[in-house]
Every structure is written in structure tokens, then in C-alpha cells.
Design a protein around this motif. Sequence first.
Motif, short mmCIF file in Angstrom:
data_model
loop_
_atom_site.label_atom_id
_atom_site.label_comp_id
_atom_site.label_asym_id
_atom_site.label_seq_id
_atom_site.Cartn_x
_atom_site.Cartn_y
_atom_site.Cartn_z
N HIS A 92 6.04 2.54 -0.29
CA HIS A 92 4.98 1.57 -0.06
C HIS A 92 5.25 0.77 1.20
O HIS A 92 6.41 0.55 1.58
CB HIS A 92 4.86 0.63 -1.26
N ALA A 93 4.19 0.28 1.83
CA ALA A 93 4.32 -0.52 3.03
C ALA A 93 5.08 -1.81 2.71
O ALA A 93 4.72 -2.53 1.78
CB ALA A 93 2.94 -0.85 3.59
N PRO A 94 6.14 -2.13 3.48
CA PRO A 94 6.90 -3.34 3.20
C PRO A 94 6.20 -4.62 3.66
O PRO A 94 6.57 -5.72 3.24
CB PRO A 94 8.20 -3.12 3.98
N SER A 95 5.19 -4.46 4.52
CA SER A 95 4.47 -5.62 5.05
C SER A 95 3.15 -5.12 5.63
O SER A 95 2.95 -3.92 5.82
CB SER A 95 5.30 -6.30 6.15
N ASP A 106 0.83 -1.20 0.00
CA ASP A 106 0.00 0.00 0.00
C ASP A 106 0.87 1.26 0.00
O ASP A 106 1.88 1.32 0.71
CB ASP A 106 -0.91 0.03 1.23
N PRO A 107 0.49 2.30 -0.77
CA PRO A 107 1.26 3.55 -0.73
C PRO A 107 1.07 4.26 0.61
O PRO A 107 -0.04 4.32 1.14
CB PRO A 107 0.67 4.37 -1.88
N VAL A 108 2.16 4.79 1.15
CA VAL A 108 2.12 5.43 2.47
C VAL A 108 2.47 6.90 2.38
O VAL A 108 1.78 7.75 2.90
CB VAL A 108 3.07 4.70 3.44
N LEU A 109 3.59 7.24 1.70
CA LEU A 109 4.08 8.62 1.63
C LEU A 109 4.63 8.89 0.24
O LEU A 109 5.00 7.97 -0.48
CB LEU A 109 5.21 8.86 2.65
N VAL A 110 4.71 10.18 -0.08
CA VAL A 110 5.36 10.60 -1.32
C VAL A 110 6.44 11.62 -0.97
O VAL A 110 6.17 12.60 -0.26
CB VAL A 110 4.35 11.23 -2.32
#
Length: 681
Positions: free
Chosen positions: A618-621, A603-607
Motif C-alpha cells: 500500500h502507498a505509505p503516503s 491505497d493498494p499499489v502492487l501485489v
Amino acid sequence: MLSSVLIAGRGEIAMRILRTAADLGLTTIAVHTDEDADAAHVTAADAAIRIDSYLEGEQIVAAAISTGAEAIHPGYGFLSERADFARSCARAGLVFIGPDAAAIETMGDKISARAAVAARGVATVPGLAAPGLDDAALIAGAADVGFPLLVKPAAGGGGKGMHRVAEPSELPAALATARREAAGAFGDDTLFLERWITSPRHIEVQILADAHGHVIHLGERECSLQRRHQKVIEEAPSPSLTPAQRERFGQAAVAAARAVAYRGAGTVEFIVDATAPEQPFFLEMNTRLQVEHAVTEAVTGYDLVAEQIRIADGQPLSIRQDEVRASGHAIEARVYAEDPDAGFLPTGGTVRDLALPEGVRVDHALAVGMRVSSTYDPMLAKVIAHAPSREQALKSLDRALAATHVLGVVTNTAFLRTLLALDEVVAGTVDTGLIERRLDELARPAVTAATLAVAALVRWDHVARSRCDDLWHAPTGWRLGGQAPFVVRFDGADGADDPCAAPRTVELTGTPAAARARIDGEEISLALHPGAVTVDGHRMPLVRHGTDRAVWIGLPGEDRELILHSPRRSAGVRDAAPTLESPMPGTVTAVLVAEGDEVAAGDPVLVVEAMKMEHTLHAPSPGTVRLRVAIGDRVGRGQELAQVITDRTALDDAAPDEHAPDETVPDEHALDEPRRPAHEH
């Protein structure tokens, strides 16, 4: 003739303009921010004045007035294609060395530019282009354009905000990203759609036009070697065009310039299908000097900055179209502060040592000790080779890049040499997708045992020199009972390998002037000389720099930064909490989740944005998000931005404790202590 000019830019282009202005006898004035107070262009100018930002047009106009400048040269980037800046110069009675505001305005908007040149009979890429199209209108009209297609911002350039869309389901997300990037980079989120050209070549034509109705072209440049829509290698003339095709491009460029009553130096860019080069489509017009103008100067012999200044002074063109001749072949390589092995992400750092090639043109503003930050474009220098034939120019450029070293900053020089050696590049059969297709072959190889041995030798010499008054650390090679090896351990291999890998160990015996290295069971003989090193009998140039934490070496075609291994403290609960670290120095432009949100892997978290390039983390897990930053925060490379915690019971433990040390980082006090000469194996 004008008598004084203020250069409203920085870096290599400011240095380039300063040289010609000085040759013409003009008084030169530089502008600078606090960050650039000691920059090369400031020192080179006759006078300099501080400003808050290179994007503050009114400040720059005021600076020109206060210093008595008669004209302003905008360089490229910053305000060079801002119509309001050209108008501000005119209102203040200053000569703007470029076209008038109306031409900038028309050509600065790709939608209005398409309409203007089409009225002159210049073909444009089929697409959907009209002012004010919202996402719904673009989505509705996409089927008529056809997939794949290209989403493009109406404003700006350099490939920023451009996205290829393969199928309808990808379009909404691409539009959202493109609007955000366009608004951030250009202050205008207007978008349009173009048909995707399957095998595109990017060819541009240099034009000159005066205020007396004369317009000429100086031939074309091949600019198809690109990554992320950013040019990497440019050459003149194009190796793919016949004389008839070349004339067709030139006449189309002149027609495009006449469509807006252009005045000054400019570039008309075209895109063609590699299988049908006789049909050029207008892409855009850059109403300024181009980065790659040097290759045109090399083959024609004309100084384009001098021509710009004469045109701005009201003089008619001194060149007729029938006088323009191309002599030989010129190729330019852009040296960027970027890491090709990490998706071309911008890098930064301090220039520890510098070596530039002789016998070719190098446009730069580099100096030892300068800080390369993420504030500006990552291009550090341009290396330009000119020779009687294309084959000779390619060889000359390869030799020049092998002798180009900017230690302390990760650059793309090794990537450029590998790119130039590709069969398609040698044959001249390139297109804009070549780099992406051959990316795996262009990756830099892992560090070799010989390179590690050289780095260890540099480290040994550094220690010996820093402790030359210490008998026990002098590298004489003598020891009662036999010499103990000097042991150097490196973490991974300068980021190209797994940073979690076991350290690489090099054992050295002898002296730095006559040493033997043992690494992974391999024996290598070495000898260090002033400015050179001998490895197994082969002598080669060496640029080097060492500190107590790292070694930087520059060998022919290879720059390496090798981090000295230091034991780290044991980590606590954070070992179970994968972290998202910034891949580059930049600014957080978007936070796509809230504190405590549950996310799935991927899932994308930050830019994070640096140098107008966005990177999504993206979330690694799967797990629970713990944010460490907010929108607008400036971050460093490797800085922790968020955690994804898989164990809910660990969430409270992972909360920041301002009184507790961060056990995920090295013990800084231990690192600051003098390192013993690595006999402690």
C-alpha cells in the motif's frame, strides 16, 4: 511386489518416500530441476533424471519410462492430486501410487466432494455450493448462508484463496481476491460459500483402502493450530475427543472414502464447533499422503508409505480395523522459512549452518550451503516427538525445537516454542483462531544484550581466525598502555526492531576464550568454546557462522541474524520519496495503478506472491506513483518496486538514470573491502 519407483517430488517428502522404498528393496529414481541438481533427494536415490518442472506431468511420465520405473509416487503437492496425471500414468502402463483419477477428480473439487459424501449420509457445513456460480449469484445467496461466512475455492487446498467475510460490504472485494488467488494457485477460479463456524476445530482422519473393498481408519489427528489456514502443529490422537466421538469421526471418514470407491492412503478432514464436537462436518478429502502423516505412524506403528505401495501393487490390506491401536501421544511441529513477526511472510537465504535435534524424528532435506528460494513451499522440516503421554510429548518437542537451528534463513522455531507454551495448548483446548487471537503474545522478544554480546564475540573470533598470521590483530589482550576494546556495531536487531534505529555497540576486552562485554552500560562475561558459549557463568550450546557482513548465531530456542553496521552514503531526493520494497522474494502478480497515478495513503499499489501467498503493498503516503516493476517480474526481498513521490518537482529527478549510481544502497565496493578489527571508534 513392484521393483522400481520414481518419486515425482522433492524435499523432505521425497526423502521420506526414498527411505521406505529402499527398505522394501525397490530401486528408487529421483527427478530434479536445474535448481535442485545437487539436492539431498537426488543424492539419496539410486538414479536421477532432470526435468524442467515438477508440474510437467508428461515429462515425469517420460522420465519414468526412460529410466525403467514401474511406478510413480507423487508425494504431496505438485501433481499428487491431479486426475489428468493419474490418467497419464495409466495410459503409459505405469502404476500410480494413489487413488484412481475418478476419485481424485471428485474429491479434488470441493463442490462435487460435498455432494458425494452427503449422498452417503455424511454431514457437510451449511453453505452455497454449486458448479459455475458467478459473483452475482454468490452475492445474492450470501444472506441465506449468513454472516460471517467463508469464501472458498472449489479446487486446491492448504487454505489458499480462503477468506472470512464479516459483512456484505466486504464480499465483492473478497470474491475478486479469492478468484485471482485460486486461478493462480490451482488454475480454477470456481468459488463457493460456507457458514463460518464460530469456534472451529480442525480434525482429520487417516484412512487406508485397498482394491478389494476393504476400508479402515487409523484414528484422528488434531490440526487446529493454524495460521492463515495453514497447519502449524498437529497431534495424534486429538486431546478433545471421547471414545464415542472418536468412533463417530472414524466411521464418517470410512463412509466418505466409500463414496468414491477410494483406493490408497487418504485423509478425510472435518470441522467441528469446539462446543459441539459430537457433530463433525465434512470439510474435504486429501487424496494423497498428508504432511502430518508422521504422527499417525508414531502412535500406530504402521508405515503409511509402505501401505501405499502394497495397495498400489494390488495387495489386500494387511491390517484389520480391530487391530488398530494408538500407543502414547505424538506431536509434530512444522519448521517454516517464514518470519512470524512480519505476518508470516516467506523468507529465503542460504543455509549457513545447521543443527538438528536427537531423540526425535526429523523429516527434512536440509544441508549446509543449500539455497532456500521462494520457488517452493516454505516448509523446511518437520520435528515429531512421541512419548507415553501428551505432557511428555509436549516437553520433548519443546526441547527438540530449542536444539533446531537453520542459520542463514529466518524460521519460525522460536514462535513454535512460544505457541506450545500457551495455556490453551498445554490444556488441549485449541481452535483454529487461537494463533490470531494470541498473536501479540507470540511475537519474538527484541534481541537481548546477552545475545548481542555473544554475536560480537563470534565476530571477534571470526576476525581473529581470518587474520591469525597478523600479529597486530591477534586477540591476545595485550597492548602497551592497556588493552583497547574490540568494538562491534550492529544495525538494529535482525529485523525485529526498527531498521532505522541507531546501531547497537558492543565493546569487548580480554580474549574470545575469556572476554568481558560492555553494552548499554551492562557488563557481561563470556567465553567461547567449540560448539558452546558461556555467558555470566552459564554454559549453553552455540551454532554460529560469520561473514564480513553479518553474524548468525543459534542459542537454545533462538536463532538470530545480526547485520554489521556500515556507514552509508548520503541520499538525495529519494529521501523525500517513500519507497515500496518487496517484503519477500517472489513475483509481481498485479499492478493496481498506472505510472504517474495520484494515490492516497493506504491505497493498494502492487501485489507480490511467493509460495502461493499474496501480499499487497500500500502507498505509505499521498503522492505520485513511479513504478519500478511490471506484472510477472521476479523480485528479491527488499527490492524497490515503486516510489510514491510527494513533491511534483522531484518527479523528474526520481526518474531512473542508468549512468548514475543508486545512492540509496550501500557502497558495495566499500563493503567488499576487508573490515578492520573495529578499533576505529
